[in-house]
Design a protein around this motif. Structure first.
Motif, PDB file in Angstrom:
ATOM      1  N   ALA A 219     -17.839  -2.261   1.590  1.00 12.40           N
ATOM      2  CA  ALA A 219     -16.467  -1.832   1.338  1.00 12.40           C
ATOM      3  C   ALA A 219     -15.859  -1.302   2.628  1.00 12.40           C
ATOM      4  CB  ALA A 219     -16.425  -0.750   0.253  1.00 12.40           C
ATOM      5  N   VAL A 220     -14.563  -1.543   2.804  1.00 15.46           N
ATOM      6  CA  VAL A 220     -13.787  -0.928   3.885  1.00 15.46           C
ATOM      7  C   VAL A 220     -12.999   0.204   3.248  1.00 15.46           C
ATOM      8  CG1 VAL A 220     -11.974  -1.278   5.600  1.00 15.46           C
ATOM      9  CG2 VAL A 220     -13.601  -3.123   5.104  1.00 15.46           C
ATOM     10  N   HIS A 221     -13.175   1.434   3.736  1.00 13.84           N
ATOM     11  CA  HIS A 221     -12.535   2.568   3.079  1.00 13.84           C
ATOM     12  C   HIS A 221     -12.044   3.581   4.102  1.00 13.84           C
ATOM     13  CE1 HIS A 221     -16.328   4.853   3.690  1.00 13.84           C
ATOM     14  NE2 HIS A 221     -16.898   3.682   3.429  1.00 13.84           N
ATOM     15  N   TYR A 222     -10.845   4.111   3.882  1.00 16.10           N
ATOM     16  CA  TYR A 222     -10.242   5.123   4.748  1.00 16.10           C
ATOM     17  C   TYR A 222      -9.680   6.243   3.874  1.00 16.10           C
ATOM     18  CZ  TYR A 222     -10.461   2.112   8.879  1.00 16.10           C
ATOM     19  OH  TYR A 222     -10.900   1.349   9.931  1.00 16.10           O
ATOM     20  N   ASP A 223      -9.927   7.482   4.275  1.00 21.65           N
ATOM     21  CA  ASP A 223      -9.357   8.645   3.600  1.00 21.65           C
ATOM     22  C   ASP A 223      -8.268   9.249   4.486  1.00 21.65           C
ATOM     23  OD1 ASP A 223     -11.225   8.280   1.584  1.00 21.65           O
ATOM     24  OD2 ASP A 223     -12.677   9.649   2.499  1.00 21.65           O
ATOM     25  N   GLY A 224      -7.519  10.185   3.932  1.00 16.59           N
ATOM     26  CA  GLY A 224      -6.513  10.898   4.716  1.00 16.59           C
ATOM     27  C   GLY A 224      -5.321  10.058   5.108  1.00 16.59           C
ATOM     28  N   LEU A 225      -4.973   9.055   4.299  1.00 18.67           N
ATOM     29  CA  LEU A 225      -3.853   8.172   4.614  1.00 18.67           C
ATOM     30  C   LEU A 225      -2.565   8.669   3.971  1.00 18.67           C
ATOM     31  CD1 LEU A 225      -5.533   4.707   3.863  1.00 18.67           C
ATOM     32  CD2 LEU A 225      -5.467   5.924   6.045  1.00 18.67           C
ATOM     33  N   SER A 226      -1.453   8.279   4.538  1.00 18.09           N
ATOM     34  CA  SER A 226      -0.180   8.508   3.856  1.00 18.09           C
ATOM     35  C   SER A 226      -0.103   7.555   2.673  1.00 18.09           C
ATOM     36  CB  SER A 226       0.986   8.243   4.803  1.00 18.09           C
ATOM     37  OG  SER A 226       1.060   6.857   5.135  1.00 18.09           O
ATOM     38  N   PRO A 227       0.551   7.955   1.573  1.00 22.96           N
ATOM     39  CA  PRO A 227       0.698   7.037   0.431  1.00 22.96           C
ATOM     40  C   PRO A 227       1.322   5.707   0.822  1.00 22.96           C
ATOM     41  CG  PRO A 227       1.314   9.261  -0.215  1.00 22.96           C
ATOM     42  CD  PRO A 227       1.101   9.287   1.280  1.00 22.96           C
ATOM     43  N   LYS A 228       2.273   5.716   1.753  1.00 18.38           N
ATOM     44  CA  LYS A 228       2.934   4.478   2.173  1.00 18.38           C
ATOM     45  C   LYS A 228       1.939   3.518   2.809  1.00 18.38           C
ATOM     46  CE  LYS A 228       6.760   2.748   5.030  1.00 18.38           C
ATOM     47  NZ  LYS A 228       7.867   3.140   5.948  1.00 18.38           N
ATOM     48  N   LEU A 229       1.109   4.021   3.719  1.00 18.45           N
ATOM     49  CA  LEU A 229       0.126   3.163   4.365  1.00 18.45           C
ATOM     50  C   LEU A 229      -0.924   2.687   3.363  1.00 18.45           C
ATOM     51  CD1 LEU A 229      -1.207   1.793   6.765  1.00 18.45           C
ATOM     52  CD2 LEU A 229      -2.307   3.985   7.336  1.00 18.45           C
ATOM     53  N   ALA A 230      -1.331   3.578   2.473  1.00 20.61           N
ATOM     54  CA  ALA A 230      -2.334   3.199   1.472  1.00 20.61           C
ATOM     55  C   ALA A 230      -1.833   2.042   0.614  1.00 20.61           C
ATOM     56  CB  ALA A 230      -2.678   4.398   0.591  1.00 20.61           C
ATOM     57  N   ARG A 231      -0.553   2.087   0.203  1.00 24.03           N
ATOM     58  CA  ARG A 231       0.008   1.005  -0.608  1.00 24.03           C
ATOM     59  C   ARG A 231       0.106  -0.289   0.193  1.00 24.03           C
ATOM     60  NH1 ARG A 231       4.697   4.729  -1.903  1.00 24.03           N
ATOM     61  NH2 ARG A 231       3.737   6.334  -3.211  1.00 24.03           N
ATOM     62  N   ARG A 232       0.460  -0.156   1.483  1.00 20.76           N
ATOM     63  CA  ARG A 232       0.562  -1.364   2.316  1.00 20.76           C
ATOM     64  C   ARG A 232      -0.807  -2.012   2.495  1.00 20.76           C
ATOM     65  NH1 ARG A 232       0.975  -1.991   8.019  1.00 20.76           N
ATOM     66  NH2 ARG A 232       1.327   0.236   8.335  1.00 20.76           N
ATOM     67  N   LEU A 233      -1.830  -1.194   2.708  1.00 19.99           N
ATOM     68  CA  LEU A 233      -3.180  -1.729   2.849  1.00 19.99           C
ATOM     69  C   LEU A 233      -3.667  -2.343   1.535  1.00 19.99           C
ATOM     70  CD1 LEU A 233      -4.833   1.088   4.996  1.00 19.99           C
ATOM     71  CD2 LEU A 233      -4.259  -1.235   5.744  1.00 19.99           C
ATOM     72  N   GLU A 234      -3.272  -1.731   0.418  1.00 20.37           N
ATOM     73  CA  GLU A 234      -3.655  -2.301  -0.874  1.00 20.37           C
ATOM     74  C   GLU A 234      -3.050  -3.697  -1.051  1.00 20.37           C
ATOM     75  OE1 GLU A 234      -3.172  -1.650  -5.680  1.00 20.37           O
ATOM     76  OE2 GLU A 234      -1.713  -0.827  -4.282  1.00 20.37           O
ATOM     77  N   GLU A 275      -6.032   5.528  -4.561  1.00 17.50           N
ATOM     78  CA  GLU A 275      -5.861   6.820  -5.218  1.00 17.50           C
ATOM     79  C   GLU A 275      -4.829   7.615  -4.457  1.00 17.50           C
ATOM     80  OE1 GLU A 275      -9.239   9.017  -7.319  1.00 17.50           O
ATOM     81  OE2 GLU A 275      -9.064  10.086  -5.416  1.00 17.50           O
ATOM     82  N   GLU A 276      -3.818   8.106  -5.189  1.00 19.26           N
ATOM     83  CA  GLU A 276      -2.733   8.860  -4.582  1.00 19.26           C
ATOM     84  C   GLU A 276      -2.632  10.237  -5.228  1.00 19.26           C
ATOM     85  OE1 GLU A 276       0.912   6.218  -3.514  1.00 19.26           O
ATOM     86  OE2 GLU A 276       0.238   5.572  -5.489  1.00 19.26           O
ATOM     87  N   PRO A 277      -2.075  11.213  -4.509  1.00 18.80           N
ATOM     88  CA  PRO A 277      -1.829  12.520  -5.126  1.00 18.80           C
ATOM     89  C   PRO A 277      -0.772  12.390  -6.215  1.00 18.80           C
ATOM     90  CG  PRO A 277      -0.831  12.400  -2.936  1.00 18.80           C
ATOM     91  CD  PRO A 277      -1.688  11.182  -3.090  1.00 18.80           C
ATOM     92  N   PRO A 278      -0.821  13.257  -7.234  1.00 17.86           N
ATOM     93  CA  PRO A 278       0.117  13.144  -8.361  1.00 17.86           C
ATOM     94  C   PRO A 278       1.573  13.183  -7.955  1.00 17.86           C
ATOM     95  CG  PRO A 278      -1.640  14.701  -8.868  1.00 17.86           C
ATOM     96  CD  PRO A 278      -1.769  14.358  -7.413  1.00 17.86           C
ATOM     97  N   ASP A 279       1.904  13.890  -6.865  1.00 15.51           N
ATOM     98  CA  ASP A 279       3.308  14.067  -6.480  1.00 15.51           C
ATOM     99  C   ASP A 279       3.721  13.120  -5.362  1.00 15.51           C
ATOM    100  OD1 ASP A 279       1.673  15.181  -4.601  1.00 15.51           O
ATOM    101  OD2 ASP A 279       2.858  17.016  -4.326  1.00 15.51           O
ATOM    102  N   ALA A 280       2.970  12.042  -5.120  1.00 18.30           N
ATOM    103  CA  ALA A 280       3.333  11.107  -4.044  1.00 18.30           C
ATOM    104  C   ALA A 280       4.655  10.441  -4.357  1.00 18.30           C
ATOM    105  CB  ALA A 280       2.232  10.046  -3.884  1.00 18.30           C
ATOM    106  N   LYS A 283       5.182   7.089  -6.545  1.00 22.40           N
ATOM    107  CA  LYS A 283       3.817   6.856  -7.017  1.00 22.40           C
ATOM    108  C   LYS A 283       3.822   5.932  -8.238  1.00 22.40           C
ATOM    109  CE  LYS A 283      -0.349   9.280  -8.558  1.00 22.40           C
ATOM    110  NZ  LYS A 283      -0.492   8.578  -9.823  1.00 22.40           N
ATOM    111  N   GLY A 284       2.973   4.898  -8.166  1.00 24.35           N
ATOM    112  CA  GLY A 284       2.871   3.980  -9.289  1.00 24.35           C
ATOM    113  C   GLY A 284       1.552   4.110 -10.011  1.00 24.35           C
ATOM    114  N   GLY A 285       0.781   5.136  -9.723  1.00 24.19           N
ATOM    115  CA  GLY A 285      -0.514   5.319 -10.370  1.00 24.19           C
ATOM    116  C   GLY A 285      -1.618   4.656  -9.569  1.00 24.19           C
ATOM    117  N   THR A 286      -2.837   4.856  -9.979  1.00 24.20           N
ATOM    118  CA  THR A 286      -3.972   4.244  -9.309  1.00 24.20           C
ATOM    119  C   THR A 286      -4.100   2.807  -9.748  1.00 24.20           C
ATOM    120  OG1 THR A 286      -5.423   5.028 -11.047  1.00 24.20           O
ATOM    121  CG2 THR A 286      -5.209   6.422  -9.106  1.00 24.20           C
TER     122      THR A 286
END
Length: 287
Positions: A219-234, A275-280, A283-286
């Motif tokens: 698996a390729v995994h990164y923590d500490g990302l901004s929600p925007k970058l996390a969604r783009r990577l997804e 996975e995003e924080p509840p207040d992102a 936010k569209g959920g996990t």
């Protein structure tokens, strides 16, 4: 050694391994417990299922060479009382059988996504007329390539009802996204939940049980990302994953035509989790 499989039965678990397993197992089970609660499966119902599984696995997967499995040995392996073991034994070895309708549906869709005559220059599934003359691609020819036991019209009616396909303005049959990803009340999602998670966990369990990993599991995994970058990577990882799956399907489909068949099974799977924080924001959920 089991003469039917050519493999030795798993060794008896050690206390050290059980201690090491506690933390990852608690994390692994958490989303499944969440699913159980959401679906109305109570703890007593799950506990009974686990009790039955412990007895069944000990009975069939941990038998000694040349010796019949006994209630006492199953009780020793599982910690379940011998009287309860005697009551629960005899369910038979698990049968990994794909439901006939699901197997047929998956085979037809896989062929539609892989066979050159049913895909365009980019490898995408062609919209298909119901019938066609000669060797021209059609839905009738697609179904006939997999099975002649069911009429193409019956398959089409079933697929339209399940929204696996749509009919376009030219009266062609178009594979819908739901043909690839079961949704709503489609029973396929429950079958694939069990099969895909079983295979992933079986691969991981085999890897940690041996001296060297037997199966590919990365698996390729990164923590500490901004929600925007996390969604783009997804989104990008979805594109990469679908391309890999389509490539594997095309190659397997070509090889299958020349294979003599047997009892082996192969699964190549991909998962993506965000996975995003509840207040992102936005936010569209996990997923």
């Amino acid at each position: 050694m089991d003469p039917s499989s050519g493999q030795s039965p798993p060794a008896a678990p050690s206390p050290l391994a059980a201690t090491q397993l506690h933390a990852p197992l608690a994390r692994l089970l958490r989303p499944l417990v969440r699913l159980c609660i959401r679906s109305g499966m109570t703890f007593p119902a799950l506990a009974q299922l686990l009790r039955e599984l412990f007895v069944n696995v000990a009975e069939h997967d941990f038998a000694l060479d040349g010796k019949p499995q006994t209630d006492s040995r199953v009780s020793l392996l599982t910690g379940i009382h011998r009287k309860e073991v005697a009551r629960l034994r005899g369910a038979g070895a698990p049968v990994n059988e794909v439901p006939a309708t699901l197997s047929r549906t998956s085979a037809i869709i896989a062929h539609w996504l892989a066979a050159p005559e049913f895909t365009d220059a980019k490898g995408e599934p062609l919209p298909l007329p119901r019938t066609a003359d000669g060797d021209a691609p059609s839905f009738e020819a697609l179904v006939a390539a997999i099975t002649k036991d069911v009429r193409p019209r019956a398959v089409l009616d079933e697929w339209l009802d399940r929204r696996l396909v749509t009919i376009d303005a030219q009266d062609n049959i178009v594979l819908a996204e739901t043909g690839l990803v079961p949704r709503g009340d489609d029973d396929r999602k429950w079958y694939y939940l069990g099969r895909n998670l079983h295979d992933h966990i079986a691969a991981a369990a085999t890897n940690v049980s041996g001296d060297a990993p037997r199966f590919m599991e990365r698996a390729v995994h990164y923590d500490g990302l901004s929600p925007k970058l996390a969604r783009r990577l997804e989104q990008r990882s979805r594109e990469l994953a679908m391309e890999a799956l389509k490539t594997a399907n095309r190659e397997a489909n070509r090889a299958l035509a020349k294979d003599k068949g047997g009892d082996a099974r192969w699964n190549f799977g991909v998962y993506i989790y965000l996975e995003e924080p509840p207040d992102a924001p936005g936010k569209g959920g996990t997923s």
